[in-house]
Design an enzyme around this catalytic site. Structure first.
Site, PDB file in Angstrom:
ATOM      1  CG  ASN A 251      -7.706   9.265  11.049  1.00 29.32           C
ATOM      2  OD1 ASN A 251      -8.228  10.188  11.671  1.00 29.32           O
ATOM      3  ND2 ASN A 251      -6.517   8.783  11.312  1.00 29.32           N
TER       4      ASN A 251
ATOM      5  NE  ARG B 198      -6.182   1.683  -0.116  1.00 32.08           N
ATOM      6  CZ  ARG B 198      -6.148   2.872   0.458  1.00 32.08           C
ATOM      7  NH1 ARG B 198      -5.034   3.341   0.968  1.00 32.08           N
ATOM      8  NH2 ARG B 198      -7.237   3.597   0.527  1.00 32.08           N
TER       9      ARG B 198
ATOM     10  CG  ASP C 222      -6.984   9.570  17.930  1.00 30.24           C
ATOM     11  OD1 ASP C 222      -7.819   9.033  18.684  1.00 30.24           O
ATOM     12  OD2 ASP C 222      -6.026   8.967  17.433  1.00 30.24           O
TER      13      ASP C 222
ATOM     14  CD  GLU D 191      -9.119  -1.174   4.013  1.00 32.74           C
ATOM     15  OE1 GLU D 191      -8.709  -0.903   5.162  1.00 32.74           O
ATOM     16  OE2 GLU D 191      -9.387  -0.309   3.174  1.00 32.74           O
TER      17      GLU D 191
ATOM     18  CG  HIS E 242     -13.117   3.530   2.988  1.00 37.81           C
ATOM     19  ND1 HIS E 242     -13.903   4.555   3.491  1.00 37.81           N
ATOM     20  CD2 HIS E 242     -11.838   3.882   3.229  1.00 37.81           C
ATOM     21  CE1 HIS E 242     -13.122   5.483   4.009  1.00 37.81           C
ATOM     22  NE2 HIS E 242     -11.868   5.116   3.864  1.00 37.81           N
TER      23      HIS E 242
ATOM     24  N   GLY F 220     -11.231   1.759  12.711  1.00 37.98           N
ATOM     25  CA  GLY F 220     -10.791   2.159  14.051  1.00 37.98           C
ATOM     26  C   GLY F 220     -11.913   2.544  14.991  1.00 37.98           C
TER      27      GLY F 220
ATOM     28  CG  ASN G 255      -1.836   1.132   1.324  1.00 43.07           C
ATOM     29  OD1 ASN G 255      -1.781   2.039   0.487  1.00 43.07           O
ATOM     30  ND2 ASN G 255      -2.701   1.135   2.325  1.00 43.07           N
TER      31      ASN G 255
ATOM     32  NE  ARG H 145     -10.257  12.393   4.360  1.00 45.13           N
ATOM     33  CZ  ARG H 145     -10.397  11.099   4.056  1.00 45.13           C
ATOM     34  NH1 ARG H 145     -11.469  10.682   3.417  1.00 45.13           N
ATOM     35  NH2 ARG H 145      -9.475  10.242   4.402  1.00 45.13           N
TER      36      ARG H 145
ATOM     37  CG  ASN I  11     -10.997  -0.181  18.524  1.00 43.82           C
ATOM     38  OD1 ASN I  11     -10.780  -1.202  19.163  1.00 43.82           O
ATOM     39  ND2 ASN I  11     -10.405   0.092  17.373  1.00 43.82           N
TER      40      ASN I  11
END
Ligand code: AMP
Length: 397
Positions: free
Chosen positions: A211, A91, A282, A384, A180, A330, A7, A241, A334
């Site tokens: 993210n 990728r 984050d 992935e 994605h 993520g 990647n 974003r 989680n």
């Protein structure tokens, strides 16, 4: 069969070496700051501690040489000879309209990826650097391109066309592509397995929340809508974003800031959780600040959850219902708080979370809906790299 997955970013290269007999990861690592002062590589052999080497790495060809040397080295390596390497999976972010599935790399495929550079100007050139560097290093080993956009090529025109003059689609292929795709494909297939039902019979909403985030409406195993667009800012609130914004906001910022690059930076790098909270991109930091009473952090987390909830309801409407909602990446894997807040209030459409199953669940596969919930809620860690390795194996076996 041993398969290397790459990647490549503009100054980075992530890799994983798979043994496809048992789908185990033999080694993995990250090369950072390629072409920049302070280049380094972090390499893991199996479960051993990471080895970090700091050395000048001028370009992706040099980076790949270092990775191959590490894979062969007596102490860090897992290969006796590069002949053991059967294929390399890459990728590739944008495959445009021509690529609705993974492909064996040929000169034509390289031209197709080049043609899509205007759609992914940061990513496709980097992905091509990885492919070319691999072709130089190991000319006899086949390369496979796995596109982030491919899975969503099943979207119908009513989902992918924007309400702007049709000629921009015809002439420039201005449309929704979304991204994605490899993750949405992986977790939807896995969800069907966990539920023990054929994917052809299911209406799934997959929530890839990290993210960067996107949701997909997946009917009968095919993506029929997805929340990212021609670019990577639309949809739900992300780390930096903006998610969906009114075009007037963009025009206003253009007028006020007067510079396309700066407005692009605002919307891609300074918005989202970071822009609203002023704390961090984050979610862990944002949740921590919110718990301490930071009102803007609380607001940022709330906007994120509300935006995800809105997409879930609209995708259920488009599919005439939903059988399962799948959380991944993520945040999805989680953040039990996010999963709780997103599903809260959707009981009217048959979504009932089991609080005990949800609370404290991090990064593990599970069904977290109540036993009597008509709509199942699942957490499925994405993978992935494994999906890329599987496609690479299939196309080169
Ligand atoms: P990804 O891009 O998939 O690596 O996801 C990164 C996002 O996941 C960041 O916003 C992290 O804060 C978030 N994340 C990772 N672990 C947790 C956690 N335990 N609780 C909340 N958010 C998390």
């Amino acid at each position: 069969m041993k398969i290397l997955v790459l990647n490549c970013g503009s100054s980075s290269l992530k890799y994983q070496l798979f043994d496809m007999d048992g789908e185990s990861v033999l080694a993995k690592g990250l090369v950072e700051r390629i072409g920049i002062a302070g280049s380094r590589v972090k390499h893991n052999k199996g479960n051993a501690d990471a080895v970090v080497r700091e050395t000048d790495i001028a370009d992706h060809t040099a980076a790949i040489k270092i990775v191959l040397d590490l894979l062969l080295d007596g102490s860090t390596g897992v290969l006796k000879s590069l002949d053991e390497l059967s294929a390399v999976g890459h990728r590739v972010v944008h495959g445009g309209e021509k690529n609705d599935r993974s492909v064996l790399v040929s000169d034509k495929v390289i031209r197709d990826i080049e043609e899509c550079i205007y759609l992914a100007p940061l990513h496709n050139p980097a992905n091509l650097m990885g492919i070319r560097a691999m072709q130089t290093a190991l000319p006899n080993v086949p390369n496979v391109a796995v596109f982030d956009t491919a899975f969503h090529q099943t979207m119908p025109p009513k989902a992918y066309l924007y309400g702007i003059p049709y000629k921009y689609y015809e002439e420039d292929k201005v449309r929704r592509y979304s991204f994605h795709g490899t993750s949405h494909a992986f977790v939807s297939a896995r969800a069907a397995d966990i539920l023990g039902r054929p994917i052809e019979s299911l209406r799934l909403i997959t929530c890839h929340l990290g993210n960067g985030s996107s949701l997909a409406a997946i009917q009968g195993g095919r993506s029929i809508d997805s929340s990212l667009g021609m670019g990577t800012t639309p949809g739900v609130l992300m780390g930096t974003r903006c998610g969906d914004v009114d075009i007037s906001v963009v025009l206003y910022l253009m007028d006020k800031v007067g510079n396309v690059g700066k407005v692009s930076d605002i919307l891609h790098k300074e918005s989202g959780l970071l822009g609203i909270s002023g704390v961090s991109s984050d979610l862990r930091d944002v949740e921590e600040a919110a718990a301490k009473g930071n009102v803007r952090a609380e607001l940022a987390a709330d906007i994120l959850c509300t935006s995800v909830k809105k997409y879930i309801a609209s995708y259920a409407a488009v599919m005439g219902g939903v059988d399962a909602i799948v959380f991944t990446a993520g945040i999805g894997e989680n953040s039990d708080v996010t999963r709780r807040e997103v599903t809260k209030g959707l009981e009217y459409m048959g979504v009932k979370l089991d609080a005990a199953k949800n609370t404290g669940l991090h990064g593990k596969e599970a069904i977290i809906s109540a036993d009597d919930s008509p709509v199942k809620i699942l957490v499925v860690p994405t993978n992935e790299e494994l999906m890329i390795a599987r496609d690479t194996e299939r196309l080169t076996k």
